[in-house]
Scaffold this motif. Sequence first.
Motif, PDB file in Angstrom:
ATOM      1  N   LEU A  96     -45.454  43.337  -4.930  1.00  0.00           N
ATOM      2  CA  LEU A  96     -46.429  42.260  -4.769  1.00  0.00           C
ATOM      3  C   LEU A  96     -46.924  42.289  -3.331  1.00  0.00           C
ATOM      4  O   LEU A  96     -46.134  42.153  -2.391  1.00  0.00           O
ATOM      5  CB  LEU A  96     -45.792  40.901  -5.067  1.00  0.00           C
ATOM      6  CG  LEU A  96     -46.668  39.670  -4.772  1.00  0.00           C
ATOM      7  CD1 LEU A  96     -47.878  39.651  -5.690  1.00  0.00           C
ATOM      8  CD2 LEU A  96     -45.869  38.388  -4.910  1.00  0.00           C
ATOM      9  N   VAL A  97     -48.211  42.471  -3.143  1.00  0.00           N
ATOM     10  CA  VAL A  97     -48.820  42.463  -1.817  1.00  0.00           C
ATOM     11  C   VAL A  97     -49.405  41.072  -1.583  1.00  0.00           C
ATOM     12  O   VAL A  97     -50.316  40.649  -2.303  1.00  0.00           O
ATOM     13  CB  VAL A  97     -49.910  43.540  -1.690  1.00  0.00           C
ATOM     14  CG1 VAL A  97     -50.547  43.484  -0.297  1.00  0.00           C
ATOM     15  CG2 VAL A  97     -49.328  44.920  -1.953  1.00  0.00           C
ATOM     16  N   ALA A  98     -48.884  40.360  -0.603  1.00  0.00           N
ATOM     17  CA  ALA A  98     -49.299  38.988  -0.315  1.00  0.00           C
ATOM     18  C   ALA A  98     -50.340  39.000   0.797  1.00  0.00           C
ATOM     19  O   ALA A  98     -50.009  39.178   1.963  1.00  0.00           O
ATOM     20  CB  ALA A  98     -48.093  38.156   0.089  1.00  0.00           C
TER      21      ALA A  98
ATOM     22  N   SER B 194     -42.674  29.736   5.811  1.00  0.00           N
ATOM     23  CA  SER B 194     -42.563  28.588   4.901  1.00  0.00           C
ATOM     24  C   SER B 194     -43.540  28.651   3.734  1.00  0.00           C
ATOM     25  O   SER B 194     -43.499  27.780   2.853  1.00  0.00           O
ATOM     26  CB  SER B 194     -42.801  27.291   5.681  1.00  0.00           C
ATOM     27  OG  SER B 194     -44.099  27.310   6.283  1.00  0.00           O
ATOM     28  N   GLN B 195     -44.410  29.654   3.697  1.00  0.00           N
ATOM     29  CA  GLN B 195     -45.380  29.754   2.605  1.00  0.00           C
ATOM     30  C   GLN B 195     -44.636  29.763   1.263  1.00  0.00           C
ATOM     31  O   GLN B 195     -43.640  30.479   1.115  1.00  0.00           O
ATOM     32  CB  GLN B 195     -46.204  31.034   2.795  1.00  0.00           C
ATOM     33  CG  GLN B 195     -47.530  31.044   2.074  1.00  0.00           C
ATOM     34  CD  GLN B 195     -47.396  31.390   0.589  1.00  0.00           C
ATOM     35  OE1 GLN B 195     -46.416  31.998   0.188  1.00  0.00           O
ATOM     36  NE2 GLN B 195     -48.373  30.996  -0.188  1.00  0.00           N
ATOM     37  N   PRO B 196     -45.065  28.962   0.283  1.00  0.00           N
ATOM     38  CA  PRO B 196     -44.269  28.775  -0.947  1.00  0.00           C
ATOM     39  C   PRO B 196     -43.923  30.061  -1.686  1.00  0.00           C
ATOM     40  O   PRO B 196     -42.785  30.218  -2.157  1.00  0.00           O
ATOM     41  CB  PRO B 196     -45.166  27.864  -1.800  1.00  0.00           C
ATOM     42  CG  PRO B 196     -45.984  27.109  -0.806  1.00  0.00           C
ATOM     43  CD  PRO B 196     -46.233  28.061   0.316  1.00  0.00           C
ATOM     44  N   LEU B 197     -44.850  30.975  -1.806  1.00  0.00           N
ATOM     45  CA  LEU B 197     -44.560  32.220  -2.529  1.00  0.00           C
ATOM     46  C   LEU B 197     -43.472  33.014  -1.810  1.00  0.00           C
ATOM     47  O   LEU B 197     -42.543  33.542  -2.442  1.00  0.00           O
ATOM     48  CB  LEU B 197     -45.831  33.040  -2.680  1.00  0.00           C
ATOM     49  CG  LEU B 197     -45.749  34.327  -3.500  1.00  0.00           C
ATOM     50  CD1 LEU B 197     -47.101  34.645  -4.153  1.00  0.00           C
ATOM     51  CD2 LEU B 197     -45.331  35.524  -2.643  1.00  0.00           C
ATOM     52  N   LEU B 198     -43.577  33.103  -0.483  1.00  0.00           N
ATOM     53  CA  LEU B 198     -42.580  33.852   0.280  1.00  0.00           C
ATOM     54  C   LEU B 198     -41.219  33.163   0.239  1.00  0.00           C
ATOM     55  O   LEU B 198     -40.175  33.825   0.133  1.00  0.00           O
ATOM     56  CB  LEU B 198     -43.041  34.022   1.729  1.00  0.00           C
ATOM     57  CG  LEU B 198     -44.380  34.734   1.947  1.00  0.00           C
ATOM     58  CD1 LEU B 198     -44.640  34.926   3.441  1.00  0.00           C
ATOM     59  CD2 LEU B 198     -44.423  36.072   1.228  1.00  0.00           C
ATOM     60  N   ALA B 199     -41.230  31.838   0.320  1.00  0.00           N
ATOM     61  CA  ALA B 199     -39.971  31.095   0.250  1.00  0.00           C
ATOM     62  C   ALA B 199     -39.303  31.298  -1.105  1.00  0.00           C
ATOM     63  O   ALA B 199     -38.076  31.470  -1.197  1.00  0.00           O
ATOM     64  CB  ALA B 199     -40.226  29.612   0.506  1.00  0.00           C
ATOM     65  N   GLU B 200     -40.089  31.297  -2.175  1.00  0.00           N
ATOM     66  CA  GLU B 200     -39.540  31.513  -3.510  1.00  0.00           C
ATOM     67  C   GLU B 200     -38.976  32.922  -3.645  1.00  0.00           C
ATOM     68  O   GLU B 200     -37.920  33.130  -4.261  1.00  0.00           O
ATOM     69  CB  GLU B 200     -40.615  31.273  -4.570  1.00  0.00           C
ATOM     70  CG  GLU B 200     -40.098  31.399  -5.996  1.00  0.00           C
ATOM     71  CD  GLU B 200     -41.187  31.212  -7.040  1.00  0.00           C
ATOM     72  OE1 GLU B 200     -40.914  31.497  -8.216  1.00  0.00           O
ATOM     73  OE2 GLU B 200     -42.316  30.794  -6.669  1.00  0.00           O
ATOM     74  N   ALA B 201     -39.665  33.905  -3.070  1.00  0.00           N
ATOM     75  CA  ALA B 201     -39.168  35.281  -3.127  1.00  0.00           C
ATOM     76  C   ALA B 201     -37.799  35.389  -2.469  1.00  0.00           C
ATOM     77  O   ALA B 201     -36.869  35.997  -3.022  1.00  0.00           O
ATOM     78  CB  ALA B 201     -40.171  36.222  -2.460  1.00  0.00           C
TER      79      ALA B 201
END
Length: 502
Positions: free
Chosen positions: A26-28, A101-108
């Motif tokens: 996944l490229v963010a 703290s970005q939600p996608l990164l935190a979830e990862a």
Amino acid sequence: MTQRTGAVDVEQLPWPGLDVTGLRILVAGFGVSGYAVADQTMQRGARVLVVDGADTPENRERAQVLEVLGVEVRLGQTETSALPQDRDIDLVVTSPGWRPSQPLLAEAREQGIPVWSEVELARRMQAPDGPAWLGITGTNGKTTTVTMLETILRAAGLRAVACGNVGLPVIEAALDPEGYDVLAIELSSFQLHWTQHLQCESAAVLNVSDDHLDWHGSAQEYARAKGTIYEGVQRACVYATADDTTRHLVERADVLEGARAIGITLGAPGPSELGIVDGMLIDRAFLADRRRQALQLTEPGDLDHLGPHGAPPHILLDALAAAALARSHGVEPAAVQAGLRAYRIAQHRAEHLATIDGVHWIDDTKATNPAAARASLAASDQIVWIAGGDLKGADVDELVSAAAPRLIGAILLGVDTTAFEQALSRHAPTLPVIRVDPGQTGDVENRTRLMRNAVQAAHELAVPGSTVLLAPAAASVDQFRDYAERGDLFAAAVTELPGERA
């Protein structure tokens, strides 16, 4: 931590020469580095999904190119709020601007999915016999130093390129099919935060002053991110002897056995240092008998073209850092001299635009924080200072106090000029200060008008022998598209001025 099933343990895959075949990546972020990651990993058999919150015509057009090649691109805010629910992910590669703290990164991270920078991925994918890495970071001076280093390396006959936070993405340079000999890599604190295994041949931290504290959370964490560049260094950790922070970062670094600390100083160098003697760059680090001997790297006057009054101190420090990194790679003194003689300051970085009726006009719009502006202000004696913009909470009191004796006038840009006005009132109460009415700056025409007014006001205050310096000490986003537009409009307004040009 949530346990994942059927996932590849990417952290345990062998590298260098990491094989990404079949990896679900996944490229963010779909900026320059994100596009490069998607392109390079797709070519090597990875299954790639790109997400970006900006559903713009430009991103849709770029997405079409990659989608033809088998990369899936999803645009819009909902795509970046969480991990995709319809597929498993082995690795997230994030664009440098995404906060921890970005939600996608935190979830990862919660799910145990590694989050890497493009730089980390490039280091792991590069072949064992790939190019050497010479790394450069710092609050200010990175781009000047890395492009100086590139010029020196090329003067030595090496196939070299400046990359990273400037020029090519690191992954493109590291995997270039023709193969570079050495990479001169500029790294921001954002990139370094997401990078664990740099292992540069040599690296330099030029300076550390408060910046991006809203992103990193504290000055200590910002400095720690900068210091990451020294981890695993093989040959030389270059630092400024006058900067306690950079020295402490070297002292705490976990380097390879035999790596050396190399100081740079504007004074005469001691052993294991590079410095300045009678206007010449001197090396007492990369020679056999460094305690009793020294090597001359330049002649007097070789760097005079780097400023209207010769190279200013901050440019000399950049040149010393570039020379130290090149010498650590085995570059001969003659190539250092040839590279520095050939080097020209990049656009918008203390760029000398013109001398009109004896007045020097300097564009340093890249001075977007007080520390950067302080270096430019120290380079001249009589200055009409064009300053202001979005300070993002930075304090300008120390800057104004130090600069006050050199100022003959100040022109203030920015939606809110209060901090500058108050500091100037305290430290230069008799100084002529002109605030340029911001008006409307929502289009290029009005932004052009704003800068013309600023230049005209500076023209009226300047005297022969003085310098008009655009060194805003603040970001540009409150009135301009970016710092480059601010500088471009300044340069255009200067070209319209009457007078005799030297």
